[in-house]
Design a protein around this motif. Structure first.
Motif, PDB file in Angstrom:
ATOM      1  N   UNK A  74       1.339  -0.753   0.116  1.00 12.61           N
ATOM      2  CA  UNK A  74       0.534  -0.114   0.343  1.00 12.61           C
ATOM      3  C   UNK A  74       0.784   1.341  -0.188  1.00 12.61           C
ATOM      4  N   UNK A  75       1.738   1.260   0.559  1.00 16.55           N
ATOM      5  CA  UNK A  75       3.165   2.596   0.439  1.00 16.55           C
ATOM      6  C   UNK A  75       3.528   2.294  -0.840  1.00 16.55           C
ATOM      7  N   UNK A  76       4.035   1.620  -1.097  1.00 21.57           N
ATOM      8  CA  UNK A  76       4.174   1.864  -2.518  1.00 21.57           C
ATOM      9  C   UNK A  76       3.462   2.407  -3.796  1.00 21.57           C
ATOM     10  N   UNK A  77       2.097   1.753  -3.610  1.00 26.15           N
ATOM     11  CA  UNK A  77       1.105   2.159  -4.385  1.00 26.15           C
ATOM     12  C   UNK A  77       0.701   3.675  -4.397  1.00 26.15           C
ATOM     13  N   UNK A  78       0.764   3.794  -2.609  1.00 23.94           N
ATOM     14  CA  UNK A  78       0.229   4.932  -2.548  1.00 23.94           C
ATOM     15  C   UNK A  78       1.306   6.238  -3.556  1.00 23.94           C
ATOM     16  N   UNK A  79       2.464   5.987  -2.411  1.00 22.40           N
ATOM     17  CA  UNK A  79       3.467   7.406  -3.934  1.00 22.40           C
ATOM     18  C   UNK A  79       2.959   7.005  -5.147  1.00 22.40           C
ATOM     19  N   UNK A  80       2.768   5.942  -5.527  1.00 22.80           N
ATOM     20  CA  UNK A  80       2.970   5.584  -7.348  1.00 22.80           C
ATOM     21  C   UNK A  80       1.412   6.631  -7.473  1.00 22.80           C
ATOM     22  N   UNK A  81       0.774   5.906  -7.075  1.00 26.21           N
ATOM     23  CA  UNK A  81      -0.209   7.094  -7.662  1.00 26.21           C
ATOM     24  C   UNK A  81      -0.250   8.284  -7.096  1.00 26.21           C
ATOM     25  N   UNK A  82       0.150   8.745  -6.152  1.00 26.69           N
ATOM     26  CA  UNK A  82       0.297  10.968  -5.490  1.00 26.69           C
ATOM     27  C   UNK A  82       0.894  11.639  -6.728  1.00 26.69           C
ATOM     28  N   UNK A  83       2.422  10.520  -7.303  1.00 31.13           N
ATOM     29  CA  UNK A  83       3.038  11.030  -8.605  1.00 31.13           C
ATOM     30  C   UNK A  83       2.296  10.871  -9.540  1.00 31.13           C
ATOM     31  N   UNK A  84       1.558   9.890 -10.157  1.00 32.73           N
ATOM     32  CA  UNK A  84       0.788   9.887 -11.293  1.00 32.73           C
ATOM     33  C   UNK A  84      -0.132  10.496 -10.949  1.00 32.73           C
ATOM     34  N   UNK A  85      -1.473  10.459 -10.349  1.00 32.84           N
ATOM     35  CA  UNK A  85      -2.055  11.372 -10.144  1.00 32.84           C
ATOM     36  C   UNK A  85      -1.913  13.324  -9.945  1.00 32.84           C
ATOM     37  N   UNK A  86      -0.303  13.123  -9.185  1.00 34.14           N
ATOM     38  CA  UNK A  86      -0.655  14.213  -9.198  1.00 34.14           C
ATOM     39  C   UNK A  86      -1.674  15.338  -8.014  1.00 34.14           C
ATOM     40  N   UNK A  87      -1.858  14.371  -7.058  1.00 34.58           N
ATOM     41  CA  UNK A  87      -2.308  15.005  -5.983  1.00 34.58           C
ATOM     42  C   UNK A  87      -2.414  14.085  -4.565  1.00 34.58           C
ATOM     43  N   UNK A  88      -2.464  14.619  -3.500  1.00 34.15           N
ATOM     44  CA  UNK A  88      -2.492  13.381  -2.393  1.00 34.15           C
ATOM     45  C   UNK A  88      -3.767  12.166  -2.065  1.00 34.15           C
ATOM     46  N   UNK A  89      -3.796  11.519  -1.613  1.00 38.58           N
ATOM     47  CA  UNK A  89      -5.113  11.293  -1.197  1.00 38.58           C
ATOM     48  C   UNK A  89      -5.834  12.226  -0.576  1.00 38.58           C
ATOM     49  N   UNK A  90      -7.361  11.317  -0.681  1.00 37.72           N
ATOM     50  CA  UNK A  90      -8.181  12.819   0.165  1.00 37.72           C
ATOM     51  C   UNK A  90      -8.529  12.070   1.593  1.00 37.72           C
ATOM     52  N   UNK A  91      -8.486  10.616   1.206  1.00 35.20           N
ATOM     53  CA  UNK A  91      -8.763   9.895   2.549  1.00 35.20           C
ATOM     54  C   UNK A  91      -7.341   8.718   2.780  1.00 35.20           C
ATOM     55  N   UNK A  92      -7.443   8.188   3.753  1.00 33.88           N
ATOM     56  CA  UNK A  92      -6.299   7.578   4.413  1.00 33.88           C
ATOM     57  C   UNK A  92      -6.595   6.948   5.832  1.00 33.88           C
TER      58      UNK A  92
END
Length: 158
Positions: A15-33
């Protein structure tokens, strides 16, 4: 929410690695963690991406797909339309799932991919006011309780 969004829920191996990838790819931080859960709503596309931990590397990726609608009436309109076609549906209204209260229905495609059509009624908080004001012992005990009904609340049950 101002427009419908496509909902994709993926179970990931890290999950941590995927979160970092999607933050980078989508250009935004998650709205819910939340523990074991991350959700993204990028402003540039009609996507609601949820990630849950718990998959072994090499297993399937998609937990389920969905379409988030604006109102309960929109969900009911689509439910009536789908029911009229004869497709089997499972209805869930007022359910607490994925750290939110939702009204939804589910269908399954011929390959077993499950789709939900839903409206988000409201987010759930991590702690109730009673727990926030409770003794340290009760607070420690409450950390082991799940908000969701089960670990698979975001996927239809068989």
């Amino acid at each position: 929410m101002s427009a419908p969004r496509v909902h994709v829920h993926m179970t990931v191996s890290d999950l941590d690695k995927s979160r970092l990838f999607y933050e980078t790819f989508l250009g935004v931080s998650p709205v819910k963690v939340k523990p074991g859960y991350v959700k993204f709503l990028p402003p540039w596309g009609p996507l609601n991406l949820a990630l849950s931990g718990g998959r072994a590397a090499g297993e399937g990726h998609v937990n389920h797909m969905g379409v988030q609608l604006v109102t309960r009436d929109d969900v009911m309109t689509q439910l009536q339309r789908v029911k009229a076609t004869g497709l089997p549906v499972r209805e869930e209204f007022g359910v607490d799932c994925c750290h939110a209260n939702q009204d939804k229905f589910w269908v399954e495609d011929p390959d077993g991919v499950e789709w939900e059509v839903y409206v988000l009624n409201h987010d759930l908080e991590d702690e109730s006011p009673a727990i926030k004001n409770a003794s340290p012992t009760l607070k420690d005990e409450s950390r082991s309780l799940r908000l969701a009904k089960s670990a698979t609340c975001c996927a239809p049950s068989p």
